[in-house]
Every structure is written in C-alpha cells, then in structure tokens.
Design an enzyme around this catalytic site. Structure first.
Site, PDB file in Angstrom:
ATOM      1  N   GLU A  47      98.003 -12.064 -53.045  1.00 32.78           N
ATOM      2  CA  GLU A  47      99.507 -12.894 -53.220  1.00 32.78           C
ATOM      3  C   GLU A  47     100.606 -12.156 -53.525  1.00 32.78           C
ATOM      4  O   GLU A  47     101.770 -12.592 -53.054  1.00 32.78           O
ATOM      5  CB  GLU A  47      98.845 -14.098 -54.328  1.00 32.78           C
ATOM      6  CG  GLU A  47      97.968 -14.714 -54.006  1.00 32.78           C
ATOM      7  CD  GLU A  47      96.490 -14.213 -54.462  1.00 32.78           C
ATOM      8  OE1 GLU A  47      95.659 -14.811 -54.962  1.00 32.78           O
ATOM      9  OE2 GLU A  47      96.204 -12.967 -54.652  1.00 32.78           O
ATOM     10  N   ALA A  90      67.052   5.601 -38.767  1.00 30.13           N
ATOM     11  CA  ALA A  90      66.942   5.633 -37.482  1.00 30.13           C
ATOM     12  C   ALA A  90      65.354   5.467 -37.240  1.00 30.13           C
ATOM     13  O   ALA A  90      64.772   6.527 -37.990  1.00 30.13           O
ATOM     14  CB  ALA A  90      67.637   6.888 -37.007  1.00 30.13           C
ATOM     15  N   ARG A 144      79.441   4.680 -44.879  1.00 27.78           N
ATOM     16  CA  ARG A 144      79.368   5.242 -46.241  1.00 27.78           C
ATOM     17  C   ARG A 144      80.777   5.238 -46.996  1.00 27.78           C
ATOM     18  O   ARG A 144      80.977   4.868 -48.100  1.00 27.78           O
ATOM     19  CB  ARG A 144      79.175   6.878 -46.157  1.00 27.78           C
ATOM     20  CG  ARG A 144      77.520   7.122 -45.747  1.00 27.78           C
ATOM     21  CD  ARG A 144      77.432   8.640 -45.554  1.00 27.78           C
ATOM     22  NE  ARG A 144      75.915   9.072 -45.288  1.00 27.78           N
ATOM     23  CZ  ARG A 144      75.763  10.149 -44.926  1.00 27.78           C
ATOM     24  NH1 ARG A 144      76.455  11.270 -45.027  1.00 27.78           N
ATOM     25  NH2 ARG A 144      74.433  10.412 -44.497  1.00 27.78           N
ATOM     26  N   LEU A 185      75.206  13.524 -47.999  1.00 26.63           N
ATOM     27  CA  LEU A 185      75.614  12.139 -48.121  1.00 26.63           C
ATOM     28  C   LEU A 185      77.043  11.886 -48.282  1.00 26.63           C
ATOM     29  O   LEU A 185      77.564  11.176 -49.168  1.00 26.63           O
ATOM     30  CB  LEU A 185      74.764  11.435 -49.445  1.00 26.63           C
ATOM     31  CG  LEU A 185      73.230  11.549 -49.263  1.00 26.63           C
ATOM     32  CD1 LEU A 185      72.568  10.849 -50.503  1.00 26.63           C
ATOM     33  CD2 LEU A 185      72.919  10.957 -47.822  1.00 26.63           C
ATOM     34  N   THR A 204      60.932   5.186 -50.253  1.00 25.92           N
ATOM     35  CA  THR A 204      62.041   4.369 -51.265  1.00 25.92           C
ATOM     36  C   THR A 204      62.479   3.062 -50.204  1.00 25.92           C
ATOM     37  O   THR A 204      62.757   2.128 -50.901  1.00 25.92           O
ATOM     38  CB  THR A 204      63.141   5.552 -51.087  1.00 25.92           C
ATOM     39  OG1 THR A 204      62.591   6.637 -51.942  1.00 25.92           O
ATOM     40  CG2 THR A 204      64.266   4.804 -51.819  1.00 25.92           C
TER      41      THR A 204
END
Length: 356
Positions: free
Chosen positions: A59, A163, A193, A213, A295
């Site tokens: 805003e 994948a 990511r 990562l 996992t």
C-alpha cells in the site's frame, strides 16, 4: 470463448494486484505476498507490491507511485490481503489509508495473522471507508498458500521434488542419481530454490550426491540448507558443511552453533514434527524436500506435505532405487524440454493449486 466467465471490473484490477504481489516471491518471507493498485476515474494511478521483508508494504509503495498522495482521497484501492493493523518493522497500513481516505478498499481476503485478522478492516469501516472483501479470493489464497499454511498449521509449506526415470527409479543401484532430468528441468529447480526459504535432504543423499543445494542456474538468494543427519554420520568434507551458506543439521545427539552452521538436537520420538516446529520458530515459511527416497517417503507417510513436483525422464535404469510411493491427486502437468513435469497435491487438498 463465449461460455467463459467475464471478469468484473473489480476482478480485473485485483488480478493486476495479484500479478504485482507475485513479484515478491523469494524476497518477503515470512511476510505474505501483497500487491496493491489505486484506481481513480477507472484508471490506475498508482501500483506497488511488498518487495522485501522489512521494507515498505504494498500500500505504501502504491501511494508513493501516485506521485501525489492527495489523489488517494476518493479513489478505489485494491489490495490482495487485508491491510495490516499492527506495528511491526513498518507502521500499520490501515492507519495510512484512514488518513488518506480512499472511497473504497477492495480486498481479496482477510489476514489469518491474529495481530491483523479483521482489525485492519475494522479500522477502515470505523473511518467510514467502504470495504469489499472476497474478490478473487481463491487465487489470492493460492498465491499466499505458503503464508497461510505457516499461519494456520504452524509449520512450513512443504514442496516435495524428485526426478524419476520412465521405469520409476530415482537412482541407480550404486545410489548415483545424476543426471535423470535435463538441463531445462535443472534450471527450473534452481529457480524454485530461489523462491523458497529452505531446501532439505536426508543423510544418504548428502553423502552420495554431495549436493551444494544453492542457486546457480538462476538469479536469486540461496535458500537455507537443511540436512537430516540423526546420528551425525556426515563426513566433514561435504559441501553442506562448508559454512558457505546458512545450514541446519537436525540430529538426536547434540546442539552446537557455528558461523552459518547450526546443529539442532531433537528427540528421536516424533522427530519430523519437532523438525517442522523448529523451522516454524525460525520463521522458515517454505521448504523444498529434494531427497532421497527414504526422506521423501517420511514426509508423504506423515501427511506433512502440500505439493509434489515430479520430473519424469524418458530414460530407464532397469535396476535401482524406487521412486517414493505418492498418494495424492495429479492437478497439472507440463513439458520441460525432454522431461514431463507433473504437479500433485494431497487428496482432498483445499489449497486451490493451479499451474505455476
């Protein structure tokens, strides 16, 4: 097409506000994504979005964009989330609007944050400003699904990603998994990511893949790296332990804090729920779980997941590690180079997921 629903004027302006809000993805967490447009005599005179956590809200940026805040008086203001009514890192937006006195404020939906919920609308209506709530609500909730999950269930929004080959394997017999997907798919993962707060892998993936990562094939911030290493078996030479990026190692043995590397001890019982609760306390709003199979299956079996993004390659391995067993509903698919990307959500999901 003639049978397609025509958007009302309110929906058209709100759609623009949602488009603006999406530009904050990856930069405003743990705040919500918010966009705002200011309309006078049927024309947009100012627009803005929340660009960075701790900086001006949508805003405020829209008001600044008008070049003359007096123009807000008597205008219509469209905002994708109820204006905040509390002082955090910035003053309350509801107070700003009460001072500037737009004719009407159109909102997509109320804010689930108990510090705000209903209070922003109350300030506006008490000041005699008309409020219209619920315009493009499902689209706005989808856009802010991370924030909503974080606020309502007190855990991060969980995205599963893997994948797999055409014969549904995610690694060879020797646990090597490079490269199943193509270069375009891998670049898309780097974009993801950059959009989320954290990325998580398990012990075996950390050891066998030694992943960075980080964001390399896209432009954006690196996510917090998370590894589940219950018994601290990871060798110290791994990229995940190099201290280059903030990393959290969840285990059952010890708590220790170093520069950019945090060891967090959890109890073995209810380990995953404790992990998610700790991430919530650290204001980590979303997590991509990138493997491995064990996992990923833990998140699936516990019900702690919100969407799954699965790449399928045309190649086959014949033998290897089976892909996780997913129980959910497929809601979208797309071709990414030579790969097929499918999007899944849990059965009876209420998160209104649409194509990304």
């Amino acid at each position: 097409k003639d049978n397609e629903k025509r958007m009302t004027t309110e929906e058209q302006f709100m759609a623009r506000a949602l488009e603006l809000a999406s530009r904050g993805l990856g930069a405003v967490s743990p705040n919500p994504l918010v966009g705002c447009v200011i309309v006078r005599d049927g024309k947009i005179i100012g627009e803005g979005w929340h660009q960075k956590h701790g900086k001006a809200h949508a805003e405020v940026n829209a008001v600044l964009d008008t070049g003359d805040e007096s123009l807000v008086n008597g205008s219509d203001l469209y905002v994708t989330l109820e204006p905040c009514a509390h002082t955090g890192k910035t003053p309350p937006c509801a107070d700003l609007l009460v001072r500037l006195k737009p004719r009407r404020v159109v909102i997509a939906h109320t804010d689930p944050n108990p510090l705000v919920s209903g209070k922003g609308i109350g300030k506006l209506t008490d000041a005699g400003i008309e409020v219209l709530n619920g315009v493009l609500e499902s689209q706005a909730r989808h856009l802010n699904r991370r924030f909503l999950r974080f606020m309502t269930d007190h855990r991060p929004y969980i995205i599963l990603k893997w994948a797999q080959t055409a014969d549904r394997l995610i690694a060879r017999e020797n646990l090597e998994s490079k490269w199943i997907s193509g270069t375009l798919s891998r670049a898309l993962v780097h974009r993801w990511r950059a959009e989320e707060d954290a990325v998580l892998v398990g012990t075996r993936t950390a050891i066998h893949d030694n992943p960075l990562l980080t964001v390399r094939d896209w432009t954006g911030r690196n996510p917090v790296r998370i590894v589940v290493d219950r018994f601290l078996r990871l060798p110290q030479h791994l990229h995940l332990l190099d201290g280059a990026v903030r990393t959290i190692v969840y285990n059952v043995l010890r708590h220790e804090e170093k520069s950019h590397l945090l060891m967090v001890r959890l109890d073995e019982n209810d380990f995953l729920s404790q992990l998610l609760g700790d991430l919530h306390r650290r204001d980590i709003q979303s997590v991509i779980v990138e493997g491995g199979a064990f996992t990923l299956q833990q998140f699936i079996d516990s019900g702690h997941w919100d969407e799954a993004r699965i790449f399928e390659s045309a190649r086959t391995f014949g033998k290897g590690v089976n892909a996780p067993q997913l129980r959910g509903q497929k809601v979208d698919s797309a071709r990414i180079g030579d790969d097929e990307l499918s999007l899944w959500v849990p059965q009876r999901s209420t998160w209104h997921l649409v194509s990304r």
